[in-house]
Each structure stands twice: as C-alpha cells, then as structure tokens.
Scaffold this active site. Sequence first.
Site, PDB file in Angstrom:
ATOM      1  N   GLU A 167      73.968  72.720  11.414  1.00 36.69           N
ATOM      2  CA  GLU A 167      73.497  71.693  10.053  1.00 36.69           C
ATOM      3  C   GLU A 167      74.766  70.878   9.361  1.00 36.69           C
ATOM      4  OE1 GLU A 167      70.217  71.447   9.988  1.00 36.69           O
ATOM      5  OE2 GLU A 167      70.181  70.360   8.327  1.00 36.69           O
ATOM      6  N   HIS A 223      70.994  61.826  10.920  1.00 35.44           N
ATOM      7  CA  HIS A 223      70.955  63.269  11.175  1.00 35.44           C
ATOM      8  C   HIS A 223      70.801  64.033  12.236  1.00 35.44           C
ATOM      9  CE1 HIS A 223      70.054  67.265   9.055  1.00 35.44           C
ATOM     10  NE2 HIS A 223      69.480  67.590   9.971  1.00 35.44           N
ATOM     11  N   GLU A 224      69.938  63.453  13.064  1.00 35.59           N
ATOM     12  CA  GLU A 224      69.737  64.198  14.546  1.00 35.59           C
ATOM     13  C   GLU A 224      70.872  63.661  15.501  1.00 35.59           C
ATOM     14  OE1 GLU A 224      67.533  66.532  14.968  1.00 35.59           O
ATOM     15  OE2 GLU A 224      66.393  65.983  13.276  1.00 35.59           O
ATOM     16  N   HIS A 259      73.523  66.313  14.967  1.00 34.35           N
ATOM     17  CA  HIS A 259      73.242  67.667  16.015  1.00 34.35           C
ATOM     18  C   HIS A 259      73.566  67.373  17.305  1.00 34.35           C
ATOM     19  CE1 HIS A 259      71.319  70.179  13.071  1.00 34.35           C
ATOM     20  NE2 HIS A 259      70.347  69.539  12.629  1.00 34.35           N
TER      21      HIS A 259
END
Lengths: 496, 496
Positions: free
Chosen positions: A294, A264-265, A268
């Site tokens: 997001e 997830h990070e 980003h």
Amino acid sequence: MTAYKSLEALRKRASVLGNAVGILHWDQETMMPEGVAPGRARDLAELSLMIHEIETDERLPDLLAEAEAQQDQLNPWQKANLREMRHYYVHANATPAELVEKIVIARSDSATTWKEARSANDFKRLAPKLEVLFNLQREVATIKSEALGVTLYEALLDEYDPGRREKQIDALFDDLAGFLPAFTREVMDKQACGPAVLQPQGPFPIAVQEKLSRRVMEILDFPFDRGRLDTAAHPFSGGAEGDNRITTRYEEDDFTKSLMAVIHETGHALYEDGRPGEWRGQPVGESRGMTLHESQSLLLEMQAARSEEFIRYLAPITREILGGSGPAWEADNLLRLYRKVEPGLIRVYADEVTYPLHVILRYKLEKAIVADEIRANDLPAAWNEMMEKYLGITPPNDTDGVMQDVHWPEGLLGYFPTYSLGALAAAQIFAAATEAAPDILPGLAGGNFKPLYGWLDDNIRSLGCLYTADELIEKATGAPLGTEAYKKAVRARYLD
Amino acid sequence: MTAYKSLEALRKRASVLGNAVGILHWDQETMMPEGVAPGRARDLAELSLMIHEIETDERLPDLLAEAEAQQDQLNPWQKANLREMRHYYVHANATPAELVEKIVIARSDSATTWKEARSANDFKRLAPKLEVLFNLQREVATIKSEALGVTLYEALLDEYDPGRREKQIDALFDDLAGFLPAFTREVMDKQACGPAVLQPQGPFPIAVQEKLSRRVMEILDFPFDRGRLDTAAHPFSGGAEGDNRITTRYEEDDFTKSLMAVIHETGHALYEDGRPGEWRGQPVGESRGMTLHESQSLLLEMQAARSEEFIRYLAPITREILGGSGPAWEADNLLRLYRKVEPGLIRVYADEVTYPLHVILRYKLEKAIVADEIRANDLPAAWNEMMEKYLGITPPNDTDGVMQDVHWPEGLLGYFPTYSLGALAAAQIFAAATEAAPDILPGLAGGNFKPLYGWLDDNIRSLGCLYTADELIEKATGAPLGTEAYKKAVRARYLD
C-alpha cells in the site's frame, strides 16, 4: 543444501500454480463469460487445494528443520528465503483442515448475506453470520498466536503484514487519532475561505477515459509489455509474476476518481514488476506484505501524482485528451479538486486526511471483535458512535455505515490497518527519496518518473523479502515507521 | 468400485490442470503482453509436467488392474471411462522420460528452424532438424506399437484418433484418389462455362467484420455465455471445459475466408459445448478424437453453411452488415464464390473437392517417413511429384510446397488424415441427419439450426467417448465410415 534445494523446488511449483490462479482470477473478472462462473469457481478451489497440499507436504517439517540447521551454508537471500518458507509453513499448517473448511463455508455464507443485507439495509440479517465467522476466526487466531508467539490480533494481522505488532500500531494510530480531527477542521476552515472547487462537466465517454488512463500509465512508465489495463466491476491489481494486470472502472460523469485509481493500481503493479527477477517463484522474491504494498500505491497516487509538480504537468494533458476547456480544467482547480478535505461516510471515497480515521475506527472495532469484547449485534451502535467521535458525522443507515466494506463479511480481520500504515510509510519513503535524490520533484514536473523509480528500485522494489517490512522501511528512510513525515506532508500540502 | 473412484479423482485433478493450461494458452495467444512469453512458457511446461505426473502416477497400474477386474460393477459410461483411462495411461507411460525430453528439444529446434527456413525458402536448413525429430518419433512409434499391438503409423495416429487403422484409411483414400482428380477436372470444366465469380470489393474494416462474425455466431446459436470470439494470429478453438473460446483473424480486403473460418471454429466449439455435462472432468466426457471433431466443424462449415438454403439466408445479412451492393453480393454469386473449385498450392486455402488430395499426399509421405523409407532431404522432390500427380501443379518453391505446414516441424505425424476422414464423416453424418430429420434443411433456409442440433446432440455431441469413433459413426448413420455420402454430396453440389 539439499534440503534447502528441495524446499525451493516445492515453492517453485506452488508459485506456478499461484500464477495460474492469478491469471484465471484476472480472466474471471475481466474476460470470462458469465455462464462459466460455477465451473471456474470449482477449478480455482481445486488449484488452491493443490497449493495448500504443497504447503502442508509431509516432508516439510524435516526439510525445514534440516535446512535451518545448515543455515550457515546459505547466503543472505537464501536465508531470508528460508525464513519466509517457515512463515508460509506456519500459516498453512497451524489451522486444522476441518476448521479451514468451516471457514470457507461461513465466509461464503456471510459474504452472500452481506450483499442482500446491504441492499436491504438490514444488519440484523448479517449479524448472526458475522458472529459465526468471527468465532471461527478467533479459533484460528488462538491457534496461530500460540504457533507464532504473538497476540491474537497479531496472529491474524501476520498473514497480511508479517511481524507487525499491535503496540506499534496502537502508538501510531493514537498519535493520528489525536492529530487528525482537529487538523481536519483546520484544513476545512482554510479551504472554506479559498476559491470554490469546480467539477469538470462530462459526460466523458469511457473510450476517451481509457485513452487518458493509458496515456498517464505511459507517463508513469507502466511496462505494457509485461502488463495490461482492463475494466472490471471491482477493480484490482493482479495477474502473475512478471505479468501485472491492473483493472479499473469508469464513471461517465466523473473522470477524476478513475484517473487516480489507475495511478494507485499502477503503483501496486510497479512494485510487483520491480521484484528481484532472479528470485522469481521463491518467497524471498515476493513483495513485502500489505503495508509496503500500500505504501507503493499511495506513494505514487498521494505523494507523487498529487504533488503540485505533477498536477501542473497533468492538467493540460487531461484537458487535451478529454477535450475540456474553462476554469474547471486549470491546474489550480485540479489541485483544489484533488486536495479537497471533507469528512464523509464512505472509506473508499475519503481524502488522504480523513482516510486514516476510517481505518482507526475499524482497527479499534476489530481488536474488540478478536478479543471477544463486542457482539456482532452491537457493532452498528459502536460504529456510529466512533464515526461521530472521529469524523463528526453519524451514518443515516448501516448500509453506508458498518456494512459498507466487504472485509469483515469475507473474514478479513487484521487487514484494515495496513491501508493507513501504508499511507504513513508512503509519506516517509517519499520524503526520504526526495531528500536523497533532489531530481525527483523536478522530474515529476516534467512527467519524468525515472529519478523517483531509480531510488525506489534500489531501496524498496528490488529487495523483495530480503528484510522484514520494518527493517526495509528503516534502511530506506533512516528511521522506524512513524507519523512525522505524514504529518509534515499534510501540513505542508493543506495549510502552507 | 474404490479403485475406479480413485482413478476418477486422479483424472478430475488432471482435468482441472488441463483447464488451467487451456485458458493460459488462450490468454497467451489473445491477451498476454509479449514480454511475458518466456515466463508463461515455463509455467505451461511445469503445469504439463504436473499433468504428466498424474498420468504416470505409480498407483495407476494397480488401480487400473483392480478396476478392470471389477468391471461388472460399472455401468456402461463408467466402463467406457475406464477404457479411456487405460488409453491415457498407455500413451503417457509408454515413452520413457528421456525420450520425451529429447523430443521436446528436437521439436522446439525444428519448429524454430522451420520459421526461418520457410521465409528463406531454404529446405536444406530444415531437413537435418526434421531428420532428428522423425528418428525420435519413430522410436516412440516403435514403443507404442508394441504397447498397443498396432502398426507403427497407427501407434502415432492413435493419439489423435484412437483405434483408427491404416488399412481403413488406405481404402478410403485410394477410393478418393481415384475419384477426385477426374472429378475436379469435370467440375472445373462445368464452372468454366458458368457465370464469372465476382469478388466483393473491400476494404472491410475489421470492426465490421467482427460484427458480422458475431451475428453469424448468434444465428449458429453459439453460446456466448459459455464462450468467446477473439482475434489471434494463428486461429484456434480452445479454452476449457464449458468455456469454449474461438479465435479468428481478419483480412481487410476479403471477408469471405474469415467468415467461413468462424463458422468452422464454431462447429468445433459446439461439439465441445455439447459434451455430456455430468462427465465433466472425466475422459468419457471428452470429445471423440480428431476425426469426429473435424467432422463437426466441417459439417457446420461445408455441409450446413455452404448449403444453398443457408447461403441464400446469409447473403442479405452479409450485404447489410458490410454495406455492400451490386451483383457480387447476390446469393447466386456468393454460392459460386463459396463453391469455386480450383487446384492450388496451399492446403489451408483449398476447396472441399481438392482438399482431400492435399491430405492424401501428406498421408502417403508420412507413412513413408514412419516406415523409414524416405529421407527428409528427399521430401521436396517427392512432394512436388505427388502435387503434379494429384493436383496437376508443381510448387515453384518449397515455401509453398513441403514447408507450408507446421505439422511435421512440430513432430505431428499421423494428424493429417483426420482432416479428410472428418470431411467424409461430415458428409455421411449430415446425409443421415437430413434424412432422419426433414426439417433440418428448411431450418437452415430460415437460419434455424435447432433441428440440426437436436439430431447432433442426440447422436454425436452428448455421447462423449461412450463409443469408439467408428461405433459412433455407424450408430449415428447406419453404416461404417465410407466415401459414398461425400461423393454423392459433391456430385450433387458441383455437377447437378
């Protein structure tokens, strides 16, 4: 042109200070010795003040007016840059300094009380602090709504997702609120008849989990020459322009959460890394708001990494690095594990199907807060009622209910919707990408993200703030942001 | 008082930017991914420019004049603070911006060429770059010497060691130059008759050496809650106010160098850490120039840590952590190892007896450079001649001769003498401390540095820039900076 160039120089300086703040904040959460905290807090406050001074520079009104009057001399990127400069200006100058100062104090008071109230399960202690903070935020909303010509709630939301409208969110969330509760039950019924989900048994030493994280980040083409992975108590994605530093935390008895959190990070970070380099230091070169941000983390985590293609590729790598064996480590079980749907109390642990319901609940409550239709004291009852309505469960206490998130005690009103708008955008963007580039899914099956990234670079990452978020989504996917792609994706994943 | 308070506010802001630069620089050398280097360099340049803008703020001349006119309203700390503000002002404003810019370019050019020329042993490539840089530095020296009313060389030296005079250095260094060559031979003769020095045999894994470093830093009361130890290619002591970060590098086959280097940097860090906290962010709260700084690192490394008391305490700890055994690990051998005197080519590897001769050589050459009495092209011959004269050896090449240090290619003229002035001060301060506090040496024998630190806190560390360096030394030791304590100390250590 001169006015525009002066504006660029001011933004450039603000961005250098922003980079310093970014690295100092990263350092604070990862490397800084504890005793330095008070001094670092003072330094960060002073640097933020310096940025604020640039954003409220007395020359700005004239410079902006002059540059806007000469817009026809600017190319599209410069025009968009000027639009974003105006946006920065409005947000920085709308609120009088005394109000900003009151908020800083109220926020600190409320965030501190939140920690104590949460461990004591004592919402009554927190309520009056929230009330003060909410009143101040309503003042900000009132001022900004006039400056921006939008509703009170939109005025707050605008800081995180510029241009987003309540009506649009209402429609999307009503649609989801109508769809998800019944869909959740349907999925649960189906999963109840399937094979049991096995949890791989640890412990998994942190050093080994970190090795797995790095291996997966390598597969995801994380640019380690322009970024880092470290450990932090409260994971975040930060750093500076061109220097993307992500963090995670590990649990020794469960590697699965941290693994997906790292992916997830990484999403980003790759969005940040893909920003248009020639616009470094300028607003138009920045990422396009929290919904888009997001969407990029969730696209990687929920759409790409939880695809059957990638989980089958990932399973043997995970097994080998962590030294696992047996049925719990088979791809089929990992797929079931990463796709288990079950309503729970806590948003951050929610699966992708029930997650939007947590967000919708918060969205409805914070609209009521901003409209001054609910008192802080009445939040727990309203919270529990909606939990029952949307998720069919009632929190046994406020710690795991209305007090679970730091957002409201931190004064962040208008932030929550971007999580689920991002999830919708992720599904819609991934669908468009895989349709446009048929080599994306076979790529994932072989751990090759280049086809996916090629499309994302062209259609999202490299565009910075050239367009608004909605323009960007519509240009990239051929349709306005909607719920169809998301519903289609979860139907295919959970029911077919 | 208002003018003075405005000056304090300006310095406070400069110090916050300085702290950011400090941490960003530390990060650059320890944590930063390689690909970030160009962006970080640009950010650091912009932050330095912002500091320079504060130091050349157009309000400063009036504010300084007004505050100086109202000096009788200030207490002694404020008065000293004002004196240091004036000092900052003179250095920042003396040099025109175009000259500063030319130097930045010439320095970068010369430092880059130095790296190539050094590995190619080709001084001819470096000479023209040095010539350009030296010419520019002479311009600076000319301007500053007028502003400060001092000699050309003193004008450059003043940035590192404010108020220091050539005459004083000449006298001290002539004294040492007369004493040390004969003394060195005497010590070598004596050591030739003693037992052979045994080198403990490695390899010593870096993780284990790091453990030893941390253990020794704990013994030295390094404040790990306000500082860190990390690894860097070019070790330094840095960080920010109240956040002292030291670095070192390890060689797998020899732990002895890194161990003492860590103690040396700890000395620097403890001086910084002991600065008067209530003057944080103000010039009077800073450390008192490079001679004093070096005195504090050398006091710890050369005087305290190489004392017989401490080496006897340290030997079994070293042996245990590194897992050594046999005669090489006995305290007597470690004492001999850490006290071996032998002229060598390289300054940074020199022992405490021959080290000042390396510095004196550089001092004499850079005085000639500043006086425009020597061309860059003639430096190698002059260097080699003086090496023969002072140390009895001639470098086989310029890489290990005139090109060994980064200082001149970086344009640092006037820095070298502070190393040996610091060594003299260290000996003088340590002698005064141990005489005033008889529990210091017994303390070291038990690994207890508190008696030493108690004295250093009172007489050096907590005084910041309240006094000039020479006042501070005289107040602390009862005598002006001289050579007697140093000569007495080395006689006692090497001949008795």
